[in-house]
Motif scaffolding. Structure first.
Motif, PDB file in Angstrom:
ATOM      1  N   VAL A  31       5.935  -8.936 -18.192  1.00  0.00           N
ATOM      2  CA  VAL A  31       5.912  -7.832 -17.221  1.00  0.00           C
ATOM      3  C   VAL A  31       4.832  -8.076 -16.171  1.00  0.00           C
ATOM      4  CG1 VAL A  31       6.897  -6.113 -18.778  1.00  0.00           C
ATOM      5  CG2 VAL A  31       4.417  -6.471 -18.759  1.00  0.00           C
ATOM      6  N   GLY A  32       4.387  -9.317 -16.070  1.00  0.00           N
ATOM      7  CA  GLY A  32       3.333  -9.668 -15.125  1.00  0.00           C
ATOM      8  C   GLY A  32       3.798  -9.731 -13.685  1.00  0.00           C
ATOM      9  N   MET A  33       5.083  -9.557 -13.443  1.00  0.00           N
ATOM     10  CA  MET A  33       5.579  -9.490 -12.061  1.00  0.00           C
ATOM     11  C   MET A  33       5.486  -8.072 -11.502  1.00  0.00           C
ATOM     12  SD  MET A  33       7.836  -9.652 -14.602  1.00  0.00           S
ATOM     13  CE  MET A  33       7.844 -11.436 -14.646  1.00  0.00           C
ATOM     14  N   TYR A  34       5.076  -7.100 -12.336  1.00  0.00           N
ATOM     15  CA  TYR A  34       4.865  -5.724 -11.894  1.00  0.00           C
ATOM     16  C   TYR A  34       3.369  -5.428 -11.859  1.00  0.00           C
ATOM     17  CZ  TYR A  34       9.744  -5.378 -13.468  1.00  0.00           C
ATOM     18  OH  TYR A  34      11.089  -5.577 -13.665  1.00  0.00           O
ATOM     19  N   ASN A  35       2.927  -4.737 -10.820  1.00  0.00           N
ATOM     20  CA  ASN A  35       1.539  -4.300 -10.772  1.00  0.00           C
ATOM     21  C   ASN A  35       1.326  -3.158 -11.754  1.00  0.00           C
ATOM     22  OD1 ASN A  35       0.871  -6.138  -8.652  1.00  0.00           O
ATOM     23  ND2 ASN A  35       1.855  -4.763  -7.189  1.00  0.00           N
ATOM     24  N   LYS A  36       0.094  -2.965 -12.177  1.00  0.00           N
ATOM     25  CA  LYS A  36      -0.240  -1.948 -13.178  1.00  0.00           C
ATOM     26  C   LYS A  36      -1.193  -0.910 -12.581  1.00  0.00           C
ATOM     27  CE  LYS A  36       1.794  -4.661 -16.224  1.00  0.00           C
ATOM     28  NZ  LYS A  36       1.924  -5.863 -15.379  1.00  0.00           N
ATOM     29  N   ILE A  37      -1.249   0.232 -13.224  1.00  0.00           N
ATOM     30  CA  ILE A  37      -2.182   1.264 -12.788  1.00  0.00           C
ATOM     31  C   ILE A  37      -3.594   0.888 -13.248  1.00  0.00           C
ATOM     32  CG2 ILE A  37      -0.442   3.072 -12.843  1.00  0.00           C
ATOM     33  CD1 ILE A  37      -1.645   4.000 -15.525  1.00  0.00           C
ATOM     34  N   PRO A  38      -4.622   1.280 -12.506  1.00  0.00           N
ATOM     35  CA  PRO A  38      -5.996   1.042 -12.961  1.00  0.00           C
ATOM     36  C   PRO A  38      -6.223   1.676 -14.332  1.00  0.00           C
ATOM     37  CG  PRO A  38      -5.983   1.730 -10.666  1.00  0.00           C
ATOM     38  CD  PRO A  38      -4.575   1.912 -11.171  1.00  0.00           C
ATOM     39  N   GLY A  39      -6.823   0.921 -15.228  1.00  0.00           N
ATOM     40  CA  GLY A  39      -7.066   1.411 -16.580  1.00  0.00           C
ATOM     41  C   GLY A  39      -6.018   1.016 -17.588  1.00  0.00           C
ATOM     42  N   ARG A  64       0.825  -1.209   0.000  1.00  0.00           N
ATOM     43  CA  ARG A  64       0.000   0.000   0.000  1.00  0.00           C
ATOM     44  C   ARG A  64       0.863   1.264   0.000  1.00  0.00           C
ATOM     45  NH1 ARG A  64      -5.494  -0.836   3.641  1.00  0.00           N
ATOM     46  NH2 ARG A  64      -6.181  -2.779   2.644  1.00  0.00           N
ATOM     47  N   SER A  65       1.955   1.236   0.739  1.00  0.00           N
ATOM     48  CA  SER A  65       2.839   2.392   0.783  1.00  0.00           C
ATOM     49  C   SER A  65       3.430   2.688  -0.600  1.00  0.00           C
ATOM     50  CB  SER A  65       3.959   2.138   1.794  1.00  0.00           C
ATOM     51  OG  SER A  65       4.864   3.212   1.828  1.00  0.00           O
ATOM     52  N   VAL A  66       3.864   1.645  -1.298  1.00  0.00           N
ATOM     53  CA  VAL A  66       4.398   1.821  -2.657  1.00  0.00           C
ATOM     54  C   VAL A  66       3.311   2.336  -3.592  1.00  0.00           C
ATOM     55  CG1 VAL A  66       5.275   0.570  -4.674  1.00  0.00           C
ATOM     56  CG2 VAL A  66       6.244   0.118  -2.412  1.00  0.00           C
ATOM     57  N   ALA A  67       2.097   1.799  -3.472  1.00  0.00           N
ATOM     58  CA  ALA A  67       0.989   2.223  -4.335  1.00  0.00           C
ATOM     59  C   ALA A  67       0.635   3.685  -4.091  1.00  0.00           C
ATOM     60  CB  ALA A  67      -0.220   1.331  -4.096  1.00  0.00           C
ATOM     61  N   LEU A  68       0.606   4.109  -2.822  1.00  0.00           N
ATOM     62  CA  LEU A  68       0.284   5.502  -2.518  1.00  0.00           C
ATOM     63  C   LEU A  68       1.386   6.430  -3.028  1.00  0.00           C
ATOM     64  CD1 LEU A  68      -1.470   7.648  -1.219  1.00  0.00           C
ATOM     65  CD2 LEU A  68      -0.394   7.132   0.989  1.00  0.00           C
ATOM     66  N   GLY A  69       2.647   6.043  -2.835  1.00  0.00           N
ATOM     67  CA  GLY A  69       3.740   6.849  -3.364  1.00  0.00           C
ATOM     68  C   GLY A  69       3.667   6.979  -4.874  1.00  0.00           C
ATOM     69  N   ASP A  70       3.294   5.901  -5.545  1.00  0.00           N
ATOM     70  CA  ASP A  70       3.134   5.922  -6.998  1.00  0.00           C
ATOM     71  C   ASP A  70       2.031   6.891  -7.406  1.00  0.00           C
ATOM     72  OD1 ASP A  70       3.470   4.411  -9.776  1.00  0.00           O
ATOM     73  OD2 ASP A  70       1.320   4.522  -9.351  1.00  0.00           O
ATOM     74  N   PHE A  71       0.907   6.859  -6.685  1.00  0.00           N
ATOM     75  CA  PHE A  71      -0.213   7.753  -6.992  1.00  0.00           C
ATOM     76  C   PHE A  71       0.216   9.209  -6.852  1.00  0.00           C
ATOM     77  CE2 PHE A  71      -3.964  10.235  -5.925  1.00  0.00           C
ATOM     78  CZ  PHE A  71      -4.898   9.794  -6.840  1.00  0.00           C
ATOM     79  N   LEU A  72       0.925   9.535  -5.779  1.00  0.00           N
ATOM     80  CA  LEU A  72       1.342  10.916  -5.550  1.00  0.00           C
ATOM     81  C   LEU A  72       2.402  11.354  -6.560  1.00  0.00           C
ATOM     82  CD1 LEU A  72       1.514  10.972  -1.639  1.00  0.00           C
ATOM     83  CD2 LEU A  72      -0.398  11.549  -3.146  1.00  0.00           C
ATOM     84  N   ASN A  73       3.274  10.451  -6.951  1.00  0.00           N
ATOM     85  CA  ASN A  73       4.260  10.771  -7.987  1.00  0.00           C
ATOM     86  C   ASN A  73       3.556  11.165  -9.286  1.00  0.00           C
ATOM     87  OD1 ASN A  73       6.641  10.933  -9.513  1.00  0.00           O
ATOM     88  ND2 ASN A  73       6.657   8.754  -9.929  1.00  0.00           N
ATOM     89  N   THR A 106      -8.065   5.780  -2.842  1.00  0.00           N
ATOM     90  CA  THR A 106      -8.433   4.465  -2.309  1.00  0.00           C
ATOM     91  C   THR A 106      -8.477   3.417  -3.408  1.00  0.00           C
ATOM     92  OG1 THR A 106      -9.745   5.508  -0.561  1.00  0.00           O
ATOM     93  CG2 THR A 106     -10.195   3.189  -1.034  1.00  0.00           C
ATOM     94  N   ARG A 107      -9.074   3.768  -4.535  1.00  0.00           N
ATOM     95  CA  ARG A 107      -9.189   2.817  -5.646  1.00  0.00           C
ATOM     96  C   ARG A 107      -7.818   2.388  -6.148  1.00  0.00           C
ATOM     97  NH1 ARG A 107     -12.298   5.601  -8.318  1.00  0.00           N
ATOM     98  NH2 ARG A 107     -10.879   6.642  -9.780  1.00  0.00           N
ATOM     99  N   HIS A 108      -6.907   3.343  -6.274  1.00  0.00           N
ATOM    100  CA  HIS A 108      -5.563   3.041  -6.767  1.00  0.00           C
ATOM    101  C   HIS A 108      -4.835   2.102  -5.809  1.00  0.00           C
ATOM    102  CE1 HIS A 108      -1.961   4.170  -9.221  1.00  0.00           C
ATOM    103  NE2 HIS A 108      -1.316   3.901  -8.085  1.00  0.00           N
ATOM    104  N   VAL A 109      -4.864   2.424  -4.527  1.00  0.00           N
ATOM    105  CA  VAL A 109      -4.134   1.637  -3.532  1.00  0.00           C
ATOM    106  C   VAL A 109      -4.701   0.226  -3.419  1.00  0.00           C
ATOM    107  CG1 VAL A 109      -3.602   1.437  -1.072  1.00  0.00           C
ATOM    108  CG2 VAL A 109      -3.369   3.653  -2.218  1.00  0.00           C
ATOM    109  N   LEU A 110      -6.018   0.108  -3.338  1.00  0.00           N
ATOM    110  CA  LEU A 110      -6.626  -1.211  -3.147  1.00  0.00           C
ATOM    111  C   LEU A 110      -6.526  -2.064  -4.407  1.00  0.00           C
ATOM    112  CD1 LEU A 110      -9.786  -0.409  -0.993  1.00  0.00           C
ATOM    113  CD2 LEU A 110      -7.466  -1.032  -0.272  1.00  0.00           C
ATOM    114  N   ASN A 111      -6.606  -1.420  -5.582  1.00  0.00           N
ATOM    115  CA  ASN A 111      -6.465  -2.161  -6.835  1.00  0.00           C
ATOM    116  C   ASN A 111      -5.074  -2.783  -6.931  1.00  0.00           C
ATOM    117  OD1 ASN A 111      -5.662  -2.336  -9.852  1.00  0.00           O
ATOM    118  ND2 ASN A 111      -7.867  -2.086  -9.965  1.00  0.00           N
ATOM    119  N   VAL A 112      -4.051  -2.005  -6.584  1.00  0.00           N
ATOM    120  CA  VAL A 112      -2.688  -2.513  -6.626  1.00  0.00           C
ATOM    121  C   VAL A 112      -2.502  -3.640  -5.616  1.00  0.00           C
ATOM    122  CG1 VAL A 112      -0.277  -1.926  -6.158  1.00  0.00           C
ATOM    123  CG2 VAL A 112      -1.687  -0.392  -7.538  1.00  0.00           C
ATOM    124  N   GLU A 113      -3.056  -3.478  -4.426  1.00  0.00           N
ATOM    125  CA  GLU A 113      -2.903  -4.520  -3.418  1.00  0.00           C
ATOM    126  C   GLU A 113      -3.608  -5.805  -3.842  1.00  0.00           C
ATOM    127  OE1 GLU A 113      -2.852  -4.682   1.369  1.00  0.00           O
ATOM    128  OE2 GLU A 113      -4.786  -4.136   0.499  1.00  0.00           O
TER     129      GLU A 113
END
Length: 699
Positions: free
Chosen positions: A399-407, A187-196, A298-305
């Motif tokens: 590249v399936g070992m990396y999570n993707k952004i929603p959409g 979740r921390s990585v996902a939130l940092g990604d969203f803010l970036n 919330t959607r970004h973080v939970l989708n990544v998790e």
């Protein structure tokens, strides 16, 4: 066995720059007392000639005194004190050799935001080196009104140099992100990604990424600089250093500012605009929870998790990969990783799983059931005509070992984290790799149990790539026939009849694939020209106009009717062979001159160009930046170290898990890093064209 970090010199223990930093601070203190070393032995010395000595003082450009600029620094001590310090043989501040790959530490001024702005106003129209007065590496410039602290690393030496690294830390009580949004690493990585992404987008919208005088010409004497730049995000959600969430909930953003100037004179008023107006607006708009769309966060973080959760459940379900129904796998182009979109001429074909291979997952956060194809452990063949989607599926899986952004269209298209893409790589260098499982009995008695070459062929390079991947613990191999050496993959009946097996040093991959599977190594193979693989395939998937069909039963029926190689394959009792561990030789990884990352695939490593184009699972230049820093740390290995590549990189992984990418950072406030996998770091180590860079481990 010897531990890697025990074998290192003390200054490089645990890949840490701590002791080096202490030494630099001691040097820095002496430079402040003495106004700077003269000559090249003291940092940068007088290498720019008498012009700069006369202009900025006798210390040249090497001293912190900068020849008399002392706004906010205090006065310079007398020469007697400086000479006393430098002549003391026990002093820690003795001049040290210049390393072009270690950024020099910046100053450590600091104070309140109002003091910082007043300082910028006083610097207006001064010569460019006076910008060093704003450096604040640990104290920071505190903006109580906006609720953040600004840290500034070593200021760039002139308007054309690399821009100045900066860090902003927004306190938790100001940012106010809910603890649930960063409660674990994912979740921390996902939130940092969203803010970036928000910071980057806002820079573009505000025009903050455009330099002064851009597009207006003006030449050397015209205005320049003033642009703010942060790492450009990709379609992947990867741990990065641009925006991170600290354990206490503080938000840390790292970016660069090209300090504005006209010619070599400081544009103080423009700097005030950047740091007093533009930057606070960026913080307000992008790094505070109350300024963002809470539902989007919330959607970004939970989708990544949830994507990570599906990947973590592959193993217990007996799977190596999963592609959901409705996924959009094709990309816009080879240069644009965004999903292909419907147009007036054609609609994009969404992925749909055959019923016989469909599995489902109940997502823990999104509260829905996700169905799609589950690719089981073992040997999976992907077949079909040309341009029907075979390679498109494999490209998504690699590249399936990396999570993707929603959409993105490939969300939840996941693959085992230890899957490695294999290909032939003509011309690559190889150092002491045991390739005997595939190639043996070369002409003139050349050995292959410790194979070394500066110019590998297609077959030897592919054999090497497989053995190196297994050495690092790969459990799934992804292979596309289009990028393979044909003579490595198969030998047909006619060729076997003409060329006796005693005269052929290559054991085709076809004869080894089953033994790999028996040893727990799964293979996903795209094949369009050779049906001999039907004899060994567990699952066969047919791609027909991007539609997926399970043809496993039919493939086995064809194989039973006509055995491959007239039954020679079925009669083969060959075992796989031995994977021999290797140890990197520290001296080979000392760059000896400047290291720079030119692109995602090219590192100028001293006098060697390191080509990483064969590492197809690298997805951004920021990963390559991190790889270049990891390689430089290897130069600290002591002669005779018995630490293997696997042991070294396993420990590095542990350090990155604990300390993050700052453990690799060369200097301060580096926001240009993204975390690579150990497979890609090892791949770079293996491709460095240096003699004797590896030695086989002797138990």
């Amino acid at each position: 066995s010897s531990c890697f970090f025990i074998r290192l010199r003390p200054s490089f223990l645990a890949f840490s720059l701590q002791s080096t930093t202490i030494k630099r601070q001691a040097v820095n203190n002496t430079m402040r007392r003495g106004g700077g070393y003269s000559g090249r032995s003291g940092g940068r010395g007088g290498g720019r000639g008498d012009y700069y000595k006369n202009k900025y003082g006798g210390g040249g450009r090497g001293g912190r005194g900068r020849g008399g600029y002392n706004v906010g620094r205090g006065s310079v001590a007398n020469d007697t004190d400086a000479n006393k310090s430098s002549s003391d043989p026990t002093a820690e501040s003795a001049p040290r050799a210049y390393d072009p790959n270690v950024p020099r530490p910046g100053g450590d001024n600091g104070g309140m935001h109002a003091d910082f702005i007043n300082l910028l106003r006083r610097l207006d129209h001064k010569q460019y080196p006076a910008y060093h007065d704003i450096e604040s590496s640990s104290k920071g410039w505190v903006n109580d009104l906006e609720g953040y602290t600004l840290y500034i690393g070593r200021a760039q030496s002139d308007p054309f140099a690399k821009p100045t690294r900066c860090r902003i830390v927004v306190k938790n009580e100001t940012a106010k992100f809910p603890p649930l949004s960063y409660q674990n690493k994912v979740r921390s990585v996902a939130l940092g990604d969203f803010l970036n992404r928000k910071f980057y987008e806002c820079c573009k919208e505000m025009g903050a990424d455009v330099s002064e005088g851009s597009g207006q010409g003006g030449g050397w004497s015209g205005p320049k600089g003033g642009d703010i730049d942060i790492t450009k995000p990709t379609q992947h959600v990867i741990e990065q250093s641009a925006v991170t969430i600290l354990k206490n909930g503080d938000v840390c953003a790292q970016f660069t500012v090209s300090l504005p100037a006209r010619g070599r004179s400081i544009l103080g008023h423009k700097a005030v605009q950047i740091f007093d107006q533009t930057l606070p607006q960026l913080v307000q708009k992008t790094l505070l929870y109350n300024s963002l769309d809470a539902s989007a966060v919330t959607r970004h973080v939970l989708n990544v998790e949830d994507q990570e959760w599906v990947r973590s459940n592959l193993e217990i379900r007996g799977l190596v990969a999963f592609i959901p129904d409705g996924a959009i796998l094709p990309r816009k182009s080879g240069a644009d990783d965004r999903p292909m979109e419907d147009d007036d001429n054609q609609k994009v074909v969404r992925f749909h799983s055959p019923d016989t291979l469909r599995v489902s997952f109940d997502l823990p956060n999104m509260g829905k059931t996700l169905a799609g194809i589950g690719i089981r452990k073992g040997i999976t063949l992907i077949v079909g005509g040309g341009f029907h989607g075979k390679s498109t599926i494999l490209s998504a899986l690699q590249v399936g070992m990396y999570n993707k952004i929603p959409g993105d269209g490939r969300e939840f298209c996941v693959c085992s984290a230890n899957a490695v893409k294999i290909r032939a790589e003509d011309g690559r260098s190889v150092s002491e790799v045991n390739i005997t499982p595939f190639i043996n009995n070369l002409p003139f008695g050349k050995k292959t149990d410790c194979f070394t070459t500066a110019d590998a062929s297609g077959s030897t390079s592919q054999a090497t790539n497989i053995m190196e991947s297994l050495e690092m613990g790969a459990k799934t191999l992804l292979i596309d026939e289009d990028t393979c050496a044909t003579n490595f993959m198969i030998r047909d009946d006619k060729m076997m009849e003409l060329v006796h097996k005693d005269k052929e040093p290559i054991t085709p991959f076809l004869y080894k694939i089953k033994t790999l599977a028996q040893n727990g190594i799964s293979v996903i193979l795209v094949v369009g020209s050779c049906g001999d693989f039907f004899d060994v395939g567990d699952t066969t998937i047919l791609m027909d106009s991007y539609s997926c069909v399970d043809v496993s039963a039919r493939a086995k029926q064809i194989a039973a009717a006509k055995a491959a190689n007239n039954g020679a394959l079925a009669a083969s009792k060959a075992t796989f062979g031995v994977v021999t561990p290797r140890c990197p030789v520290g001296v080979a990884f000392k760059p000896n001159s400047k290291v720079s990352v030119r692109s995602k695939n090219i590192i100028a490593y001293g006098d060697v160009e390191l080509d990483l184009s064969g590492l197809e699972q690298l997805v951004c230049k920021e990963q390559t930046n991190a790889i270049s820093l990891a390689l430089q740390r290897l130069g600290a290995l002591e002669p005779g170290s018995t630490a293997t590549i696997y042991q070294i990189l396993a420990q590095l992984n542990t350090i990155l898990d604990i300390d993050g990418l700052d453990a690799l950072s060369n200097g301060q406030f580096d926001g240009s890093l993204a975390r690579p996998r150990v497979f890609e770091i090892a791949g770079a180590m293996n491709r460095l064209r240096r003699d004797c860079s590896m030695v086989q481990h002797k138990p």
